[in-house]
Design an enzyme around this catalytic site. Structure first.
Site, PDB file in Angstrom:
ATOM      1  N   ASP A   1      18.646 -40.693  16.505  1.00 51.48           N
ATOM      2  CA  ASP A   1      19.233 -39.610  16.520  1.00 51.48           C
ATOM      3  C   ASP A   1      19.074 -38.881  17.713  1.00 51.48           C
ATOM      4  OD1 ASP A   1      20.887 -38.931  14.067  1.00 51.48           O
ATOM      5  OD2 ASP A   1      18.992 -39.246  13.116  1.00 51.48           O
TER       6      ASP A   1
ATOM      7  N   ARG B   1      14.662 -37.642  19.081  1.00 49.15           N
ATOM      8  CA  ARG B   1      13.539 -38.402  18.954  1.00 49.15           C
ATOM      9  C   ARG B   1      13.086 -38.938  20.235  1.00 49.15           C
ATOM     10  NH1 ARG B   1      14.343 -35.983  14.039  1.00 49.15           N
ATOM     11  NH2 ARG B   1      16.341 -36.963  12.830  1.00 49.15           N
TER      12      ARG B   1
ATOM     13  N   HIS C   1      20.616 -32.077   2.832  1.00 51.00           N
ATOM     14  CA  HIS C   1      19.211 -32.829   2.511  1.00 51.00           C
ATOM     15  C   HIS C   1      18.762 -32.336   1.180  1.00 51.00           C
ATOM     16  CE1 HIS C   1      19.718 -33.421   6.755  1.00 51.00           C
ATOM     17  NE2 HIS C   1      18.769 -34.323   6.821  1.00 51.00           N
TER      18      HIS C   1
ATOM     19  N   ASP D   1      26.519 -40.507   6.009  1.00 55.27           N
ATOM     20  CA  ASP D   1      25.477 -39.816   6.461  1.00 55.27           C
ATOM     21  C   ASP D   1      24.374 -40.471   5.541  1.00 55.27           C
ATOM     22  OD1 ASP D   1      23.883 -38.118   7.282  1.00 55.27           O
ATOM     23  OD2 ASP D   1      24.694 -36.258   6.881  1.00 55.27           O
TER      24      ASP D   1
END
Length: 441
Positions: free
Chosen positions: A182, A190, A295, A368
């Site tokens: 990502d 990252r 999430h 996802d």
């Protein structure tokens, strides 16, 4: 006697007239023959002069018509002898299809199923943190030929360490493998946040500047340093159109203007993929106005299909038109579109009917991360993986439990819940991206 002489004279005159007619006919035929030969040999100039001199307009028009037909007949073979550019493209497509089909034909079912998953190196090796690809990675890749691995900040320590880890992983994979990260720019970066590259900044700031060239430059910059380390897939850009005050997506998006977000997304895809790294549009159908985080649990929107078509879909369509290799489908529930609270990532209506059918997307569809609460609170790892594939997804990202999800899909194929042809359909899309660099070798 006089009458006989007159008769002889009359016969002579008739014979003379007959010979003159024959001579005139011969002359006419010769003239006509010469004329026709001149036309056939392309005597366009002479014919045009002849036409101009003719007093009989009708005859001239008829002759011009014949001349035009002859010219057209002479030009037609040139079209056949000069094939158009797309013919070569079709040949390249055919060659890629042959490479893809031959690759898949050699794969056992177990490898085919594993090839549909992108997981963390920790999930592959069953270790806490992976910072190198050693014998364990080599052994596990032999057991499960996963389609890809995704890396996070904990896996990145230094430039040499990262490069070596990715290089070893690639060399030990049985098939071509996606090495993903990502790297959106801004807060979700990252590699840059680990100090190994310059952060290009948030997409909100780039969008606010209103210059698509900046978006393309950002995509090229990110793609350039990722490719240098060995990555070939980046889960970016964020193609969501953010509603005013939205904090779930925040500055990860190009903004709240659909047209601006569309042009920026297209430019970033071009920049990134031009640097050799596959781009992934996320999070279809659009998380820009939700107030819940997938999430943490279920996120629901009351938007209709018309609402998505007006605000969100144009951005994804722009990214698709720019050639994005991936589209990530989020876990948003849109009951006014699908008819129930099934997450988009598990919805055939959302993936097959809308993304593939309405938007015409033929690339790789990936879910996802399936370890999010929006999935794990309602489905087991194997149920979610099978449902996603039934809905039309090609790849499963980070299931809650890889072994459970893998075995669930394998069993679904063996018992007929999923067909091997359905698995092959997804693998063909995956390998078209993985093997396209082999065309022309």
């Amino acid at each position: 006697m006089a009458k006989m002489e007159e008769l002889d004279d009359e016969i002579d005159r008739r014979e003379y007239r007959r010979r003159r007619r024959v001579r005139n006919q011969i002359i006419s035929y010769v003239v006509l023959g010469v004329f026709l030969v001149g036309v056939i040999l392309g005597g366009v100039i002479g014919v045009n002069k002849l036409i101009a001199g003719m007093k009989d307009r009708k005859q001239a028009e008829e002759l011009q018509k014949q001349l035009d037909e002859l010219s057209q007949a002479e030009q037609e073979p040139q079209v056949v002898e000069a094939p158009a550019e797309p013919v070569e493209n079709y040949e390249e497509v055919d060659e890629l299809e042959e490479i893809v089909n031959s690759s898949i034909a050699e794969m056992p079912l177990e490898d085919k199923v594993a090839g549909l998953f992108i997981i963390t190196p920790e999930a592959l090796t069953d270790t806490d943190v992976v910072i190198r690809a050693g014998e364990t990675t080599k052994e596990k890749l032999g057991q499960h030929a996963v389609g890809g691995l995704i890396y996070f900040s904990q896996n990145i320590k230094s430039a040499d360490q990262l490069t070596e880890m990715l290089s070893n992983t690639r060399s030990w994979s049985k098939y071509s493998i996606f090495l993903a990260v990502d790297e959106e720019g801004g807060q979700v970066s990252r590699v840059a946040e680990s100090g190994l590259a310059e952060n290009v900044g948030s997409m909100a700031d780039i969008g606010a500047a209103g210059d698509t060239a900046k978006a393309q430059e950002a995509g090229a910059a990110i793609g350039g340093y990722l490719s240098g380390f060995g990555f070939n897939l980046n889960f970016a850009p964020v193609a969501d159109v953010v509603a005013e005050g939205n904090t779930i997506i925040g500055d990860r998006s190009f903004g709240s203007d659909t047209n601006l977000a569309a042009s920026m997304t297209s430019a970033m895809v071009q920049g990134m993929q031009g640097a050799g790294v596959s781009a992934c549009l996320k999070h279809f159908p659009g998380l820009g106005d939700t107030t819940e985080d997938t999430h943490e649990g279920m996120a629901v929107t009351d938007k209709t299909l018309e609402d998505f078509a007006a605000v969100d879909f144009p951005v994804y369509q722009a990214g698709i038109s720019a050639g994005a290799d991936f589209v990530m489908v989020g876990h948003l529930s849109a009951p006014n579109v699908t008819g129930d609270n099934t997450p988009a990532s598990l919805s055939g209506k959302m993936i097959t009917e809308i993304l593939r059918g309405q938007l015409g997307y033929q690339g790789i569809v990936i879910t996802d991360a399936m370890n999010m609460s929006a999935i794990t609170e309602y489905y087991t790892a194997d149920q979610a993986a099978v449902m996603a594939l039934q809905a039309g997804a090609d790849m499963i990202l980070m299931p809650e439990d890889f072994e459970t999800a893998y075995n669930g899909v394998l069993e679904a194929v063996q018992n007929g819940t999923l067909t091997e042809e359905r698995i092959d359909e997804s693998l063909k899309r995956i390998f078209r991206v993985k093997r396209r660099d082999r065309v022309g070798e």
